[in-house]
Design a protein around this motif. Structure first.
Motif, PDB file in Angstrom:
ATOM      1  N   MET B 230       8.766 -12.396  -2.975  1.00  0.00           N
ATOM      2  CA  MET B 230       8.096 -13.507  -3.670  1.00  0.00           C
ATOM      3  C   MET B 230       6.606 -13.270  -3.687  1.00  0.00           C
ATOM      4  O   MET B 230       6.022 -12.746  -2.731  1.00  0.00           O
ATOM      5  N   ASP B 231       5.984 -13.675  -4.778  1.00  0.00           N
ATOM      6  CA  ASP B 231       4.533 -13.639  -4.830  1.00  0.00           C
ATOM      7  C   ASP B 231       4.057 -14.744  -5.751  1.00  0.00           C
ATOM      8  O   ASP B 231       4.659 -14.991  -6.798  1.00  0.00           O
ATOM      9  N   ARG B 232       3.026 -15.433  -5.375  1.00  0.00           N
ATOM     10  CA  ARG B 232       2.432 -16.526  -6.153  1.00  0.00           C
ATOM     11  C   ARG B 232       3.484 -17.485  -6.689  1.00  0.00           C
ATOM     12  O   ARG B 232       3.511 -17.808  -7.869  1.00  0.00           O
ATOM     13  N   GLY B 233       4.397 -17.885  -5.834  1.00  0.00           N
ATOM     14  CA  GLY B 233       5.353 -18.915  -6.205  1.00  0.00           C
ATOM     15  C   GLY B 233       6.506 -18.454  -7.064  1.00  0.00           C
ATOM     16  O   GLY B 233       7.271 -19.270  -7.557  1.00  0.00           O
ATOM     17  N   ASN B 239      16.594  -6.902  -4.720  1.00  0.00           N
ATOM     18  CA  ASN B 239      17.477  -5.752  -4.805  1.00  0.00           C
ATOM     19  C   ASN B 239      18.181  -5.545  -3.477  1.00  0.00           C
ATOM     20  O   ASN B 239      17.880  -6.212  -2.497  1.00  0.00           O
ATOM     21  N   GLU B 240      19.117  -4.578  -3.463  1.00  0.00           N
ATOM     22  CA  GLU B 240      19.719  -4.206  -2.186  1.00  0.00           C
ATOM     23  C   GLU B 240      18.642  -3.545  -1.339  1.00  0.00           C
ATOM     24  O   GLU B 240      17.728  -2.923  -1.883  1.00  0.00           O
ATOM     25  N   PRO B 241      18.746  -3.653  -0.026  1.00  0.00           N
ATOM     26  CA  PRO B 241      17.644  -3.186   0.821  1.00  0.00           C
ATOM     27  C   PRO B 241      17.254  -1.728   0.567  1.00  0.00           C
ATOM     28  O   PRO B 241      16.067  -1.430   0.458  1.00  0.00           O
ATOM     29  N   GLU B 242      18.255  -0.835   0.440  1.00  0.00           N
ATOM     30  CA  GLU B 242      17.936   0.579   0.244  1.00  0.00           C
ATOM     31  C   GLU B 242      17.036   0.763  -0.965  1.00  0.00           C
ATOM     32  O   GLU B 242      15.950   1.334  -0.897  1.00  0.00           O
ATOM     33  N   GLU B 243      17.494   0.207  -2.089  1.00  0.00           N
ATOM     34  CA  GLU B 243      16.755   0.325  -3.336  1.00  0.00           C
ATOM     35  C   GLU B 243      15.393  -0.346  -3.215  1.00  0.00           C
ATOM     36  O   GLU B 243      14.369   0.180  -3.649  1.00  0.00           O
ATOM     37  N   PHE B 244      15.401  -1.538  -2.594  1.00  0.00           N
ATOM     38  CA  PHE B 244      14.176  -2.328  -2.508  1.00  0.00           C
ATOM     39  C   PHE B 244      13.083  -1.563  -1.767  1.00  0.00           C
ATOM     40  O   PHE B 244      11.942  -1.503  -2.206  1.00  0.00           O
ATOM     41  N   PHE B 245      13.472  -0.943  -0.672  1.00  0.00           N
ATOM     42  CA  PHE B 245      12.445  -0.270   0.128  1.00  0.00           C
ATOM     43  C   PHE B 245      12.105   1.113  -0.419  1.00  0.00           C
ATOM     44  O   PHE B 245      10.954   1.530  -0.391  1.00  0.00           O
ATOM     45  N   ARG B 252       3.359  -5.253  -7.586  1.00  0.00           N
ATOM     46  CA  ARG B 252       3.001  -6.107  -6.452  1.00  0.00           C
ATOM     47  C   ARG B 252       3.902  -5.813  -5.258  1.00  0.00           C
ATOM     48  O   ARG B 252       3.477  -5.858  -4.119  1.00  0.00           O
ATOM     49  N   THR B 253       5.179  -5.524  -5.554  1.00  0.00           N
ATOM     50  CA  THR B 253       6.091  -5.163  -4.469  1.00  0.00           C
ATOM     51  C   THR B 253       5.617  -3.881  -3.803  1.00  0.00           C
ATOM     52  O   THR B 253       5.584  -3.772  -2.575  1.00  0.00           O
ATOM     53  N   LYS B 254       5.251  -2.929  -4.632  1.00  0.00           N
ATOM     54  CA  LYS B 254       4.803  -1.640  -4.085  1.00  0.00           C
ATOM     55  C   LYS B 254       3.593  -1.844  -3.191  1.00  0.00           C
ATOM     56  O   LYS B 254       3.525  -1.311  -2.078  1.00  0.00           O
ATOM     57  N   LEU B 255       2.645  -2.634  -3.696  1.00  0.00           N
ATOM     58  CA  LEU B 255       1.422  -2.891  -2.930  1.00  0.00           C
ATOM     59  C   LEU B 255       1.765  -3.539  -1.585  1.00  0.00           C
ATOM     60  O   LEU B 255       1.304  -3.118  -0.530  1.00  0.00           O
ATOM     61  N   PHE B 256       2.648  -4.559  -1.670  1.00  0.00           N
ATOM     62  CA  PHE B 256       3.027  -5.284  -0.451  1.00  0.00           C
ATOM     63  C   PHE B 256       3.695  -4.349   0.552  1.00  0.00           C
ATOM     64  O   PHE B 256       3.352  -4.318   1.726  1.00  0.00           O
ATOM     65  N   LEU B 257       4.649  -3.546   0.043  1.00  0.00           N
ATOM     66  CA  LEU B 257       5.372  -2.649   0.946  1.00  0.00           C
ATOM     67  C   LEU B 257       4.435  -1.624   1.549  1.00  0.00           C
ATOM     68  O   LEU B 257       4.517  -1.321   2.742  1.00  0.00           O
ATOM     69  N   SER B 258       3.518  -1.111   0.742  1.00  0.00           N
ATOM     70  CA  SER B 258       2.596  -0.108   1.287  1.00  0.00           C
ATOM     71  C   SER B 258       1.735  -0.746   2.368  1.00  0.00           C
ATOM     72  O   SER B 258       1.401  -0.112   3.362  1.00  0.00           O
ATOM     73  N   GLN B 259       1.406  -2.027   2.184  1.00  0.00           N
ATOM     74  CA  GLN B 259       0.575  -2.687   3.202  1.00  0.00           C
ATOM     75  C   GLN B 259       1.336  -2.909   4.504  1.00  0.00           C
ATOM     76  O   GLN B 259       0.817  -2.651   5.582  1.00  0.00           O
TER      77      GLN B 259
END
Ligand SMILES: Nc1ncnc2c1ncn2[C@@H]1O[C@H](COP(=O)(O)OP(=O)(O)OP(=O)(O)O)[C@@H](O)[C@H]1O
Ligand SMILES: [Mg+2]
Lengths: 468, 263
Positions: B230-233, B239-245, B252-259
């Protein structure tokens, strides 16, 4: 140990032996340590000019306070016990506490202290007012039941305390009312039609709502219907008891006085103002605008008016609004005035406690499916009330002492009753007033002090529960 | 603090996702005053799903799961839990809350009640269970979270990890069909995080439907069958965890995960 931990050039340090476990230095514990910490230290420091001046001032101040305190206490002891007149073999009245020069029986060189014969002669008046002598067993029985009930409900080692509390809150008021007044009152005929009907309707709605019958409104307010219905039922039972003929002579409340009136007003005020205050505090935080506005208006009104004014208005203005010919009992008026007044203060004390409970507590309870009333009763109130016990007892004590104001509307409470004897010329001596006031002060002090101590022990016990 | 995935041992044999819908959120929006905190949320949760919700602070994760048991009110769209739609009807809200357990970041145990009383309160008052039975039940769940010997202490006398496990046991005593977790480990010291996560893994292994806001990505990898970002509401990606990570799509997901993976 090769490297000292204090050596500045070395960073590494390994402890090889445990440091010994030692008792604290002798001059920090025990009586001497206590005295040292609390005052000796502050008056024995003469290391420089400033500290010396401070030490000298502390010594002088301490000496003055010791002298002042001791002389006051000594004066009181002397007046009450040593100079007090304890015997009155001849059964004299004011002469017992006057010197011969003043027209009494005591030697001229005697310093006259408290006049106990005056207190003994007026004791019944101080306790019961003008309650008929032949009926004194009735207030005595009430006092006895009250004392037993209080011990039963307030002493944590007693069994079945909940039953005791229920009896004290439900049955005792009725018993006390019947015994003290003699009952056998009459109620308007309409009452016997309207009241039972209203009671039945309220209880019926509460029952139906609880069973899931009726409309949405009935369901949502089934708790409120139950509460109100039970209250109405209680009034009905009370009215039945009050109108029944128990074979007791009726005693008008005009004849009540002294400690009896003080206790009746204070205890009624105390027991009624707490629940009322809780309801008002909850109302003030309610999200229903009507409930909130009414609570705020009520609280602000009663807090904004001095109690004396309330009592005055109840005796001067109320009769103007009532239909002519109806009378409204003085004592009842005082009771209502004092109770409403105290409950406004109580509401604010309780609200302070409610605000201190974190939102997470309600959310935790709600997430388990507890309803608003269950959450309030089981989670929020127990914690909030525990927090504000000092404030609650403060209000109780204030209320207890405010009962002296009822003398403004012609009731004789303890203080009023004692004051009334000052006009009695048969006991007119220079020490009558001091003695009378001393007795009043002592009685008030004992009651207020007991309340205060009890609240402290209760706080301690409850705090032990959820020690952090 | 993130516990690495290798430390968590998971038996997936009992974790079955059924076709039965447990929670259905449709076109849901929520505002705090003028602030549009949740935007166009659509989410279907089937029975047996373990969903982890991640996202930056302030993205509305807590608000969303709190809407599911109506600790927060939504203004438009619909939320249906166990086939019951959440409206202003208090009776229905209580009905849903009975079936949906929740664990909070700060535990929210009742400090004036013992551990046992914390656990028996709701069964006795809400489920009208006899006291004896409620106590047996509470002891059963306290044993399952491995603290039966603390039953007569008060919450203030327990460690944070123990308190959170009591909170889980307290919810379980109501026999909920769905469990919501709002950052259950983020107020805990590292050594206590594992004991709480272990408890949650046990629950998942028994097939509990779980929605879990957490930053424990190891837990997400091993236990979740779906990760929601989730981001900004808004729900930005799921996705499934494997794919998601391993293969995030949204920037934004990429940025969040990299952080969060960065350190
Ligand atoms: N009661 C409230 N009134 C107004 N705004 C609120 C309220 N509660 C939360 N918000 C705002 O709503 C937004 C979402 O909050 P929420 O608590 O759901 O975020 P979150 O994703 O759980 O963040 P975190 O990871 O920090 O817990 C935030 O910007 C917050 O400031
Ligand atoms: Mg949050």
């Amino acid at each position: 140990m090769t490297s000292s931990p204090h050596a500045p050039q070395s960073v590494a340090y390994v402890r090889t032996e445990d440091a010994p476990i030692l008792p604290p230095p002798a001059n920090t514990t025990g009586l001497y340590g206590w005295a040292r910490r609390n005052f000796l230290d502050s008056m024995t420091d003469f290391s420089d000019v400033g500290s010396s001046v401070r030490s000298v001032l502390m010594i002088l101040l301490t000496a003055f306070l010791l002298w002042f305190g001791i002389s006051q206490i000594w004066g009181l002891i002397k007046f009450v016990f040593i100079d007090g007149i304890w015997s009155n073999p001849t059964g004299a009245r004011r002469e017992a506490c006057l010197t011969q020069a003043q027209g009494g029986l005591l030697p001229n060189d005697q310093t006259v202290g408290a006049c106990w014969p005056y207190v003994a002669a007026n004791a019944k008046l101080f306790i019961y007012g003008r309650y008929p002598m032949a009926e004194l067993w009735r207030p005595n029985l009430v006092f006895l039941l009250l004392a037993l009930g209080l011990v039963w409900t307030l002493w944590s080692r007693m069994p079945y305390r909940k039953i005791g509390a229920a009896l004290m809150l439900v049955v005792f008021p009725m018993v006390a009312f019947v015994l003290l007044t003699g009952a056998d009152l009459s109620a308007p005929k309409a009452f016997w039609y309207v009241w039972p009907l209203a009671t039945a309707i309220l209880l019926g709605l509460g029952w139906a709502g609880g069973k899931g019958m009726g409309g949405e409104a009935v369901k949502a307010f089934s708790g409120a219907f139950w509460g109100l219905g039970l209250f109405f039922a209680y009034i009905l039972v009370f009215a039945l008891a009050a109108t029944m003929n128990w074979g007791l002579n009726s005693v008008t409340t005009r004849d009540w006085g002294g400690l009896l009136v003080t206790l009746v007003v204070a205890l009624t005020g105390i027991t009624a103002s707490l629940p009322l205050g809780i309801l008002l505090a909850l109302g003030r935080r309610s999200t229903l605008p009507a409930v909130k506005i009414l609570s705020v208006a009520f609280i602000e009104f009663w807090r904004g008016v001095p109690l004396i004014t309330v009592l005055f208005m109840s005796s001067v203005m109320l009769p103007l609004f009532l239909p002519p010919g109806t009378s409204f009992n003085d004592l009842l008026r005082a009771l209502i005035g004092v109770t409403l007044f105290a409950s406004a203060y109580m509401a604010e004390v309780v609200r302070g406690g409610l605000q201190a409970i974190p939102k997470g507590q309600t959310e935790g309870a709600q997430s388990l499916g507890l309803s608003f009333w269950e959450t309030t009763r089981l989670i929020v109130l127990p914690q909030a009330l525990t927090l504000v016990i000092p404030g609650i007892v403060n209000t109780f004590i204030g209320l207890f002492k405010d009962t002296t104001l009822v003398s403004i509307i012609g009731m004789f409470d303890l203080l009023g009753q004692v004051s009334s004897t000052f006009a009695d010329s048969s006991w007119a001596t220079p020490v009558t007033r001091p003695t009378g006031y001393l007795v009043v002060a002592a009685i008030f002090f004992v009651f207020c002090f007991l309340m205060s101590r009890y609240s402290m022990s209760m706080e301690k016990k409850l705090r032990r529960g959820h020690a952090r | 603090m993130t516990v690495s995935a290798e430390e968590i041992d998971v038996d997936r044999s009992q974790m079955k996702v059924s076709d039965d819908v447990a929670i259905q959120i449709t076109d849901m929006n929520k505002w705090y005053g003028q602030f549009h905190v949740l935007r166009d949320i659509n989410l279907t949760v089937n029975r047996g799903e373990r969903i982890v919700i991640a996202g930056p602070s302030g993205s509305g994760k807590s608000t969303m799961i709190r809407c599911i048991n109506r600790l927060e009110e939504h203004q438009s769209g619909s939320i249906v839990v166990n086939g019951v739609e959440l409206t202003g009807d208090l009776k229905r809200i209580d009905e849903i809350r009975r079936e949906v357990g929740m664990c909070f970041q700060h535990f929210n145990l009742f400090p004036h009640l013992t551990i046992l009383e914390n656990c028996t309160l709701a069964p006795i008052w809400v489920r009208k269970m006899p006291k004896r039975e409620a106590e047996e039940r509470a002891m059963h769940f306290l044993s399952r979270v491995k603290i039966p010997d603390q039953a007569h202490k008060y919450p203030g006398q327990l460690s944070g990890g123990q308190q959170q496990r009591v909170a889980i046991a307290r919810s379980l005593c109501m026999n909920p069909q769905i469990m919501l977790f709002d950052e259950p480990t983020s107020a805990l010291d590292p050594e206590m995080i594992k004991e709480v996560l272990d408890t949650m893994v046990d629950l998942a292994e028994e097939g509990m439907t779980m929605l879990c806001v957490t930053h424990e990505m190891g837990f997400a990898r091993k236990v979740a069958n779906r990760v929601i970002f989730m981001d900004r509401g808004q729900i930005v990606e799921q996705n499934e965890p494997e794919e998601f990570f391993n293969n995030p799509q949204n920037e934004r997901t990429k940025l969040f995960l990299s952080q969060i993976m960065g350190h």
